[in-house]
Write a protein that holds these residues in place. Structure first.
Motif, PDB file in Angstrom:
ATOM      1  N   ILE A 108       0.837  -1.203   0.000  1.00  0.00           N
ATOM      2  CA  ILE A 108       0.000   0.000   0.000  1.00  0.00           C
ATOM      3  C   ILE A 108       0.873   1.253   0.000  1.00  0.00           C
ATOM      4  CG2 ILE A 108      -1.637   1.337   1.386  1.00  0.00           C
ATOM      5  CD1 ILE A 108      -2.869  -1.369   2.267  1.00  0.00           C
ATOM      6  N   ALA A 109       1.929   1.239   0.828  1.00  0.00           N
ATOM      7  CA  ALA A 109       2.832   2.389   0.876  1.00  0.00           C
ATOM      8  C   ALA A 109       3.557   2.571  -0.451  1.00  0.00           C
ATOM      9  CB  ALA A 109       3.842   2.211   2.011  1.00  0.00           C
ATOM     10  N   HIS A 110       3.981   1.479  -1.062  1.00  0.00           N
ATOM     11  CA  HIS A 110       4.660   1.535  -2.355  1.00  0.00           C
ATOM     12  C   HIS A 110       3.741   2.132  -3.416  1.00  0.00           C
ATOM     13  CE1 HIS A 110       5.676  -0.508  -6.250  1.00  0.00           C
ATOM     14  NE2 HIS A 110       6.878  -0.089  -5.935  1.00  0.00           N
ATOM     15  N   GLU A 111       2.483   1.705  -3.429  1.00  0.00           N
ATOM     16  CA  GLU A 111       1.532   2.247  -4.398  1.00  0.00           C
ATOM     17  C   GLU A 111       1.330   3.741  -4.182  1.00  0.00           C
ATOM     18  OE1 GLU A 111      -2.136   0.022  -5.823  1.00  0.00           O
ATOM     19  OE2 GLU A 111      -3.082   1.625  -4.639  1.00  0.00           O
ATOM     20  N   ARG A 112       1.169   4.164  -2.926  1.00  0.00           N
ATOM     21  CA  ARG A 112       0.990   5.590  -2.636  1.00  0.00           C
ATOM     22  C   ARG A 112       2.230   6.393  -3.040  1.00  0.00           C
ATOM     23  NH1 ARG A 112      -1.431   4.142   2.588  1.00  0.00           N
ATOM     24  NH2 ARG A 112       0.634   4.542   3.464  1.00  0.00           N
ATOM     25  N   ASP A 113       3.402   5.788  -2.850  1.00  0.00           N
ATOM     26  CA  ASP A 113       4.656   6.466  -3.139  1.00  0.00           C
ATOM     27  C   ASP A 113       4.771   6.835  -4.617  1.00  0.00           C
ATOM     28  OD1 ASP A 113       7.127   7.546  -2.501  1.00  0.00           O
ATOM     29  OD2 ASP A 113       8.206   5.639  -2.595  1.00  0.00           O
ATOM     30  N   TYR A 114       4.197   6.003  -5.500  1.00  0.00           N
ATOM     31  CA  TYR A 114       4.396   6.206  -6.934  1.00  0.00           C
ATOM     32  C   TYR A 114       3.120   6.545  -7.711  1.00  0.00           C
ATOM     33  CZ  TYR A 114       9.127   4.421  -6.341  1.00  0.00           C
ATOM     34  OH  TYR A 114      10.443   4.251  -5.943  1.00  0.00           O
ATOM     35  N   ALA A 115       1.961   6.541  -7.064  1.00  0.00           N
ATOM     36  CA  ALA A 115       0.706   6.772  -7.790  1.00  0.00           C
ATOM     37  C   ALA A 115       0.705   8.107  -8.525  1.00  0.00           C
ATOM     38  CB  ALA A 115      -0.475   6.698  -6.821  1.00  0.00           C
ATOM     39  N   SER A 116       1.277   9.127  -7.922  1.00  0.00           N
ATOM     40  CA  SER A 116       1.276  10.454  -8.553  1.00  0.00           C
ATOM     41  C   SER A 116       2.216  10.527  -9.751  1.00  0.00           C
ATOM     42  CB  SER A 116       1.669  11.523  -7.523  1.00  0.00           C
ATOM     43  OG  SER A 116       2.988  11.278  -7.038  1.00  0.00           O
ATOM     44  N   SER A 117       3.055   9.506  -9.944  1.00  0.00           N
ATOM     45  CA  SER A 117       3.985   9.496 -11.084  1.00  0.00           C
ATOM     46  C   SER A 117       3.291   9.124 -12.383  1.00  0.00           C
ATOM     47  CB  SER A 117       5.126   8.506 -10.822  1.00  0.00           C
ATOM     48  OG  SER A 117       5.847   8.839  -9.666  1.00  0.00           O
ATOM     49  N   ALA A 118       2.111   8.521 -12.299  1.00  0.00           N
ATOM     50  CA  ALA A 118       1.430   8.039 -13.498  1.00  0.00           C
ATOM     51  C   ALA A 118       0.841   9.208 -14.285  1.00  0.00           C
ATOM     52  CB  ALA A 118       0.335   7.056 -13.118  1.00  0.00           C
ATOM     53  N   ASP A 119       1.075   9.202 -15.596  1.00  0.00           N
ATOM     54  CA  ASP A 119       0.470  10.202 -16.472  1.00  0.00           C
ATOM     55  C   ASP A 119      -0.975   9.848 -16.801  1.00  0.00           C
ATOM     56  OD1 ASP A 119       2.912  11.892 -17.119  1.00  0.00           O
ATOM     57  OD2 ASP A 119       3.621   9.902 -17.662  1.00  0.00           O
ATOM     58  N   GLY A 120      -1.301   8.557 -16.719  1.00  0.00           N
ATOM     59  CA  GLY A 120      -2.661   8.098 -16.938  1.00  0.00           C
ATOM     60  C   GLY A 120      -2.916   6.853 -16.119  1.00  0.00           C
TER      61      GLY A 120
END
Length: 511
Positions: A264-276
């Motif tokens: 969950i922490a890993h997903e939160r860490d990188y979710a904002s990196s996605a362009d779509g």
């Protein structure tokens, strides 16, 4: 996409990432094949289980499986100085010392045997001298054995404790590291996520992707870091994150308590990196937007069957033929991943109440532990002759393969993710024109009640499951008729993939 689209002409490169071996993952295979057919240069990277790099093609898409070296579990990778100071440190030391002790004991055994054999030719005094000479070695090995056994027991106790993670030390430690590291706490709780980076990262860099499509949560970080490296070189690279499920609502694959927190922490860490962002259902899309503060609602790309591929020329396998059954025998089927929370045990328990009805399980591992357990339970209930456990067929064969059955089963239990999704088999059953028996999970249960394409039963209740099956088998025509009303037009991969391709076009056109 039209063949003369400008983004086709320059063959923009799309690299897709998935944590598994690709085979059996229909969504990933369909995504790769349809994107390649639309004109992009597509490479799909997955994990090799053979220890060797493997390559093949899905349509015009290249598939490359890369070995991933697995290391220590996070909870076994540090010394437990406070918790178990006598335990061996992580690594091979414990095994080495235990082998050494076995060798010493074997040497003492040889010396004792030699003394017994040769002692017959010696006098009493000589025998006594040789016994006394051996005594210090025996005492030393005995003492070393007690010490090694003690440390080994402490190591085992430490491992058990770390698997449970239920002591006050663990609770305090978890709170401390989460407060100090925030979303980056995954680096401590599950550093094995880096193993995908070290395996896939160099391959990604060599491929020089214009767009990276990261499937599910474990690939999100790998894709985000690769995209950042490309941009740091002044190159174009967009990141699409395909969230197959709502991670906080899933039943963890790994039992260790820190694993789910880490993902969950890993997903939160990188979710904002996605362009779509794309996902599989409207409810999950809303949860992802809210939980990650996404600027836009994720695009919903349902995992519908590839109907066009299902119509390929040539013979198609039949589930009835695979089971050795004639058309008059009632046949219910479950097709998909095999796990207890998917209600497969309830199906077996319902069989004694369904006289003459056969049940087929089409699963990825027909010889796996759970499949063996289910078969053993069927034997205990006296219904083993009516249970058929079959392997997967190719993804494009699933619909015609299932179409000769009478009812499709989705007996999943109540977990948050189960409540949210319209899963793959839901659409496959529908296109196979099978009435559906589904448990009363929110989204699928609600859809079946609305469309009238099947029956809904209480999750975890084999008796109610059997009642629902009997109701359909008594008169299947009304249920099948609902599937001939245009309901299936939108439930095709061609329709869903166009949404994904629109996202690719929009992102790549931004440069």
């Amino acid at each position: 996409m039209a063949p003369d689209h400008p983004l086709n002409a320059n063959k923009a490169r799309i690299v897709m990432l998935v944590r598994n071996g690709v085979v059996g993952d229909s969504r990933v295979q369909k995504s790769a094949a349809s994107a390649a057919a639309a004109g992009w240069d597509v490479t799909l990277i997955g994990r090799s289980e053979s220890g060797q790099t493997e390559t093949w093609k899905i349509g015009d898409a290249d598939v490359r499986l890369v070995p991933v070296k697995r290391g220590f579990h996070a909870h076994n990778s540090r010394h437990g100085w406070l918790r178990a100071p006598l335990a061996y440190p992580p690594g091979p030391r414990r095994a080495q010392r235990e082998r050494q002790l076995r060798n010493w004991r074997a040497q003492i055994g040889e010396a004792k045997t030699r003394l017994a054999v040769e002692g017959h030719g010696l006098g009493t005094g000589a025998q006594t001298v040789r016994k006394l000479a051996l005594a210090p070695r025996r005492a030393g090995v005995k003492l070393a054995g007690k010490w090694i056994d003690l440390r080994a027991k402490e190591s085992a106790r430490l491992t058990t404790s770390r698997k449970a993670m239920d002591s006050w030390i663990d609770r305090v430690a978890d709170r401390f590291w989460i407060s100090v590291m925030g979303d980056k706490v995954w680096r401590r709780f599950d550093p094995r996520l880096w193993e995908y980076e070290t395996a896939f990262g160099p391959v990604l860099d060599r491929l020089e992707a214009d767009l990276i499509h990261a499937n599910d949560f474990e690939m999100l970080g790998v894709g985000a870091r690769a995209a950042m490296r490309r941009r740091a070189k002044g190159k174009r690279c967009k990141l699409v994150w395909d969230a197959h499920e709502f991670l906080p609502g899933m039943k963890p694959w790994v039992k260790h308590p820190r694993w789910h927190k880490a993902q969950i922490a890993h997903e939160r860490d990188y979710a904002s990196s996605a362009d779509g962002v794309v996902t599989v259902s409207e409810p999950i899309a809303k949860l992802l937007k809210d939980s990650h503060g996404l600027a836009e609602l994720p695009t919903v790309v349902m995992n519908a069957p590839d109907v066009a591929a299902s119509k390929r020329p040539g013979p198609s396998p039949s589930i009835r033929e695979a089971c050795g059954l004639g058309p008059e025998v009632p046949l219910i089927v479950y097709s998909g991943a095999i796990s207890i929370q998917r209600g497969l045990g309830d199906m077996i328990e319902a069989l004694p109440q369904l006289h003459g009805v056969h049940c087929a399980l089409v699963v990825g591992k027909p010889e796996g532990d759970l499949a063996v357990e289910l078969a053993a339970r069927a034997a205990e209930l006296g219904v083993s002759g009516r249970l058929h456990i079959l392997p997967y067929v190719e993804y494009w064969q699933v619909v015609p393969f299932l179409s000769s059955a009478d009812v499709g089963l989705i007996p999943i239990h109540h977990f948050q993710n189960h409540e949210l999704a319209l899963i793959t088999k839901f659409f496959e059953y529908a296109h196979a024109r099978l009435p559906i028996v589904v448990s009363d999970v929110e989204t699928m249960g609600g859809m079946v009640r609305m469309t009238g394409q099947g029956e809904v039963f209480r999750a975890g209740d084999p008796v109610d499951l059997a009642v629902a099956v009997k109701r359909i088998l008594a008169d299947p025509k009304p249920y099948r008729a609902t599937l001939e009303t245009g309901l299936l037009d939108e439930w095709t991969w061609a329709a869903q993939a166009e949404r994904l391709h629109d996202m690719y076009r929009n992102l790549l056109s931004r440069g």
